[in-house]
Scaffold this motif. Structure first.
Motif, PDB file in Angstrom:
ATOM      1  N   GLU B   3       0.825  -1.217   0.000  1.00 20.33           N
ATOM      2  CA  GLU B   3       0.000   0.000   0.000  1.00 20.33           C
ATOM      3  C   GLU B   3       0.852   1.257   0.000  1.00 20.33           C
ATOM      4  N   GLN B   4       2.102   1.098   0.454  1.00 18.52           N
ATOM      5  CA  GLN B   4       2.997   2.248   0.484  1.00 18.52           C
ATOM      6  C   GLN B   4       3.547   2.562  -0.904  1.00 18.52           C
ATOM      7  N   LYS B   5       3.419   1.610  -1.817  1.00 19.64           N
ATOM      8  CA  LYS B   5       4.017   1.786  -3.132  1.00 19.64           C
ATOM      9  C   LYS B   5       2.964   2.272  -4.135  1.00 19.64           C
ATOM     10  N   ALA B   6       3.372   3.213  -4.953  1.00 19.01           N
ATOM     11  CA  ALA B   6       2.454   3.689  -5.988  1.00 19.01           C
ATOM     12  C   ALA B   6       2.466   2.720  -7.169  1.00 19.01           C
ATOM     13  N   ILE B   7       3.668   2.247  -7.500  1.00 18.46           N
ATOM     14  CA  ILE B   7       3.814   1.312  -8.629  1.00 18.46           C
ATOM     15  C   ILE B   7       4.760   0.196  -8.211  1.00 18.46           C
ATOM     16  N   VAL B  29       7.934   2.220  -7.237  1.00 19.91           N
ATOM     17  CA  VAL B  29       7.896   3.674  -7.102  1.00 19.91           C
ATOM     18  C   VAL B  29       7.127   3.973  -5.825  1.00 19.91           C
ATOM     19  N   ASN B  30       7.743   4.814  -4.961  1.00 19.75           N
ATOM     20  CA  ASN B  30       7.094   5.135  -3.688  1.00 19.75           C
ATOM     21  C   ASN B  30       6.003   6.171  -3.874  1.00 19.75           C
ATOM     22  N   LYS B  31       5.082   6.185  -2.926  1.00 13.45           N
ATOM     23  CA  LYS B  31       4.024   7.201  -2.962  1.00 13.45           C
ATOM     24  C   LYS B  31       4.629   8.580  -2.798  1.00 13.45           C
TER      25      LYS B  31
END
Lengths: 368, 248, 306
Positions: B3-7, B29-31
């Motif tokens: 959930e912390q990751k955007a991609i 890719v991180n949020k």
């Protein structure tokens, strides 16, 4: 010359590598001939009719046989009462009902006079008219035959002969029309589009900055389409002779020569359009609206020009296809020679000079 | 954690016939991160980006965007991302306001929301006077800034920017990056490609694609250390020169 | 002798009401055998200028001479002597590499063999793909093919309108290498670009913005003309740092520049003051150094001044 040839070669590459367009260009005349020849015909053939025979004697039987044996009619139903007539029309299958009153044979024999009633579905007035005419003609023939042995005083016999098209085939009318349409589409629209395409993709910029004479660019572009159109003419003529059985009564050479004249007029129109249009879309719309529609509507092949109101008749004179259509009809169907079409030839040549010089004048040696 | 990751991608691959455009790429890719996605022409950037935007299905491998699976939930993905490219972004023959109205409508936003947001953007970009002007008459720099505002109009979780600053003057280019910073500070993840190597320095992390693979992925500072280079330009040249794939 | 001479060129588009001035009184000279760069963003007027010089467009007023020939009166002669590569990819996408080259060779009344020496270095790179359709080439390859086509008739002057736009950094480097090679063969090159870093590779540059010339100079000259002291600063939290820098009295301008922010200081005397203020503020990982201006710094400065 080498420069010019490599230009023409390049244009052929463009055409051959765009398989879909090539297919449409070559397939279009075939599709049009088939559509016009078989689907859109305005002749009446095998129309379904019904017979209400109150008399049922030898005379009515032979009249009915006459009707049935003609290629225009097919008897779909035999009715038994007047009430059946309404029902028959309501079902929508029969287009005409022939009513033979009782004592038909008797009256004919003893009083030399009998009644036949023709009731037609006039929701399509043209068809109704034709059916009634055909039926009347058959009845007249029949009457003539049975009165042959007895001389009636003061009878005028009309003898009708349909010249050039004895069977009154619609294809005699539209083959010349399709020729005009296809040539116009291929030559005008395609030349306009390919020239404008070079403007759109930016290659025109490079060509203009090269030592090539701008007019050569244009002529080189026209040549492949001239060739394609010639192929199209042959396709149309072959199809019309062998499939539609429309003969070429006049000189084939003359027909080809005038077709090339018309192609040149179309090419110069395409060129003129390309000078004014900046996108392929615009070029296409101008070609369709300004040329294709008038060709269909005002050249005389769909609607007779003689029946149009004066303003439209005047406008039809500037539609090149009208003159070409006249020429093809005269040469191909009537089988006449140059002397019969000199006026049309002169007009088309005049148009060619006019459009070509206008196009050359408007052709830009710069971008804006 | 995810959930912390955007991609996230794991061995993501796309093949066209026997040509492997994207070859088993794996990255996260991180949020709220500004992620630079670099590579030479034909290295596979566009193909990879299309897969992440839900426009093209991968041949194999896994990927999630905003926690959504690219195979099964690509329609949902489209709703949670914004997209802007140099080539197409706004309708030239619509006015500034009409464009915003249109994009708001596409994402199913209410009239009140569209109205309020439009007013905010116009005020922010100082475009109030141009609200009813056709987009084609705006200078390129303004257009690109406006296009970016439209791409983040529906407050997406992630925004994909494909060469957003090509041809833009240096001053507007910086104003544009300022907008990116502000969006990232507000929690939007930014995924951006560029040919300007100085812009690579503005990213939190940068990946460099060569021949369909990701050959390097780190912060600009560590990449420069690793490749012993003075600038990202040098790093890029060192990596991209190795490319075997000359043209595709 | 000047290879290109432009005097007071004005060009505008549209009717009175919504008239757009694309070129506003442009003048410059390009010497024979040099690479002259027109540096400016989209909408600066670069393409209009190129079209006027390649005889494709007529200017509203002003004169332009290319290779001693007037662009209006002697346009036909010019068209034989110049090579032009427009901004958009302008080759036939449905023809192969070889067919494109052959075609352009014949329309210039020459052949590939005749001027092979000139294009050899470039052509060798695309030769492996000579039977591929031009539309299927990558960006860098297309550009090389377009350049080969523009050179096929050994032009005296070469006009390249944004040849490197949208092309990656590697291909851009290679392209400029090729231009150097052409210059060595005596060809005058007028090239436009929106990438400021490419200015350094030209002999002379004109910085263009909104149809006006901001400066004409050698790249080194443009930089020496930058009169303000310049510092590069970085710290943790670049966005707040930028806000802080912009708010400072002593600072003329501050903007992101690669991994640093560039800080333009109002005058030499204030440099120390800026250093002190920054050191004393609570910035962590602060780094600052004096730097030489870059062409981009100069462009930003000139743009803001006008």
């Amino acid at each position: 010359m080498k420069q010019f040839l490599s230009f023409v070669k390049k244009e052929f590459f463009h055409i051959f590598r765009d398989k879909r367009t090539l297919f449409i260009l070559l397939g279009m005349p075939i599709a049009q001939i088939i559509i016009f020849g078989f689907a859109l015909t305005n002749e009446v053939k095998n129309a379904k009719i019904a017979i209400l025979d109150h008399s049922k004697d030898a005379s009515t039987a032979s009249l009915i046989t006459e009707i049935e044996s003609s290629r225009y009619f097919e008897i779909a139903e035999s009715l038994h009462s007047d009430a059946d007539i309404q029902t028959a029309f309501h079902k929508g299958i029969v287009k005409m009902v022939m009513v033979l009153p009782s004592n038909f044979g008797n009256n004919l024999k003893h009083f030399n006079k009998a009644q036949v009633q023709l009731i037609a579905d006039a929701s399509d007035p043209n068809v109704a008219n034709q059916l009634v005419n055909y039926a009347s003609a058959i009845i007249r023939d029949y009457q003539k035959r049975i009165t042959n042995n007895r001389q009636l005083p003061y009878t005028i016999n009309t003898e009708i002969r349909m010249l050039y098209n004895p069977q009154m085939k619609g294809s005699y009318n539209f083959v010349p029309g399709v020729m005009a349409m296809v040539l116009l589409l291929v030559c005008t629209m395609m030349t306009a589009i390919t020239i404008v395409k070079e403007k759109e993709t930016g290659t025109m910029e490079i060509l203009l900055v090269s030592p090539v004479k701008p007019m050569r660019i244009v002529i080189a572009k026209a040549i492949p389409y001239l060739l394609l159109s010639t192929i199209n003419i042959f396709t149309i003529l072959l199809l019309s002779v062998f499939v539609l059985e429309v003969p070429i009564n006049g000189s084939l050479i003359l027909l080809l020569a005038v077709s090339i004249l018309f192609i040149l007029v179309s090419l110069s129109l395409g060129l003129l359009i390309s000078a004014g249009a900046d996108t392929q879309q615009t070029a296409m719309f101008i070609s369709l609206i300004a040329l294709f529609l008038p060709t269909v509507m005002l050249s005389g092949f769909m609607f007779p020009i003689e029946n149009m109101p004066t303003p439209l008749r005047v406008v039809s004179n500037i539609v090149p296809a009208k003159w070409y259509y006249n020429i093809v009809k005269t040469v191909m169907i009537k089988g006449l020679g140059v002397t019969a079409i000199w006026k049309e030839l002169l007009i088309l040549s005049g148009m060619l000079m006019f459009f070509l010089s206008l196009a050359i004048k408007k052709f830009k040696i710069r971008l804006a | 954690m995810s959930e912390q990751k955007a991609i996230t991608t794991n061995k993501l691959t796309k093949k066209f016939g026997d040509f492997t455009a994207v070859d088993e790429i794996s990255f996260e890719v991180n949020k709220g991160e500004i992620f630079g996605f670099l590579g030479a022409n034909g290295a596979g950037k566009t193909t990879a980006m299309r897969m992440l935007c839900g426009l093209s299905l991968p041949t194999s491998g896994e990927a999630t965007v905003a926690g959504l699976n690219v195979y099964k939930e690509n329609e949902k993905i489209k709703r949670s991302i914004g997209y802007m490219s140099q080539k197409f972004s706004l309708y030239d023959d619509l006015t500034v306001k009409e464009n915003m109205r249109f994009y708001g409508g596409i994402y199913g936003k209410s009239n009140a929301f569209i109205k309020q947001k439009t007013a905010y953007i116009l005020d922010h970009l100082h475009l109030e006077k141009e609200a009813n002007v056709l987009v084609k008459s705006l200078p390129l720099g303004w257009k690109q800034k406006l296009a970016f505002s439209v791409a983040v109009f529906h407050a997406p979780e992630i925004v994909f920017l494909d060469e957003p600053t090509g041809g833009v003057d240096p001053v507007t280019r910086r104003e544009f990056w300022n907008m990116i910073y502000v969006a990232a500070a507000g929690g939007t993840t930014v995924f951006v490609t560029t040919h300007y190597m100085d812009e690579a320095e503005y990213c939190d992390r940068v990946s460099i694609m060569v021949d369909g693979r990701i050959d390097a992925l780190d912060t600009p500072i560590r990449l420069k250390e690793k490749f012993n280079a003075a600038s990202m330009d040098e790093v890029f040249l060192k990596l991209a020169r190795k490319a075997a794939r000359a043209a595709d | 002798m000047s290879s290109i001479s432009v005097k007071n060129i004005i060009k505008s588009y549209g009717k009175k009401k919504d008239k757009v001035i694309a070129l506003n009184d442009i003048s410059f000279e390009v010497k024979e055998g040099e690479i002259f760069g027109i540096i400016g963003p989209d909408g600066a007027g670069k393409t209009s200028l190129f079209r006027i010089l390649t005889t494709l467009l007529l200017a509203d007023s002003g004169t332009a001479i290319v290779d001693g020939l007037d662009v209006i009166k002697e346009f036909e002669k010019i068209r034989k002597r110049v090579g032009y590569m427009p901004g958009r990819f302008s080759l036939y996408q449905d023809l192969t590499v070889k067919e494109n080259l052959d075609f352009f060779a014949t329309i210039f009344n020459t052949s590939i063999e005749e001027n092979y020496s000139l294009i050899k270095d470039i052509y060798l790179q695309i030769e492996p793909f000579k039977d591929r359709r031009a539309g299927k080439l990558s960006g860098g390859m297309k550009q090389k093919l377009a350049l080969s086509c523009a050179l096929i008739h050994r032009p005296v002057v070469l006009f390249l309108d944004e040849p490197t736009t949208g092309v990656d950094a590697v291909s851009r480097k290679e392209f400029w290498e090729m231009l150097k090679g052409l210059k060595a063969q005596g060809i005058t090159i007028l090239v436009s670009t929106p990438y400021m870093d490419e200015a350094m590779l030209c002999d002379n540059v004109a910085l263009l913005q909104k149809g006006k010339v901001l400066s004409i100079n050698t790249p080194a000259g443009v930089i020496t003309d930058f009169k303000y002291p310049l510092m590069a600063v970085k710290a943790k939290g670049m966005l707040p740092l930028l806000e802080q820098l912009k708010a400072m009295e002593t600072v003329k301008d501050a903007y992101p520049f690669g991994e640093y922010h560039h800080v333009v200081i109002k005058n030499e005397q204030l440099v120390q003051q800026v250093r002190d203020t920054l050191s004393n503020s609570s910035l962590s990982d602060l780094q600052m150094k004096r730097v030489e201006a870059d062409i981009e710094d100069c462009f930003i400065d000139l743009m803001k001044e006008k």
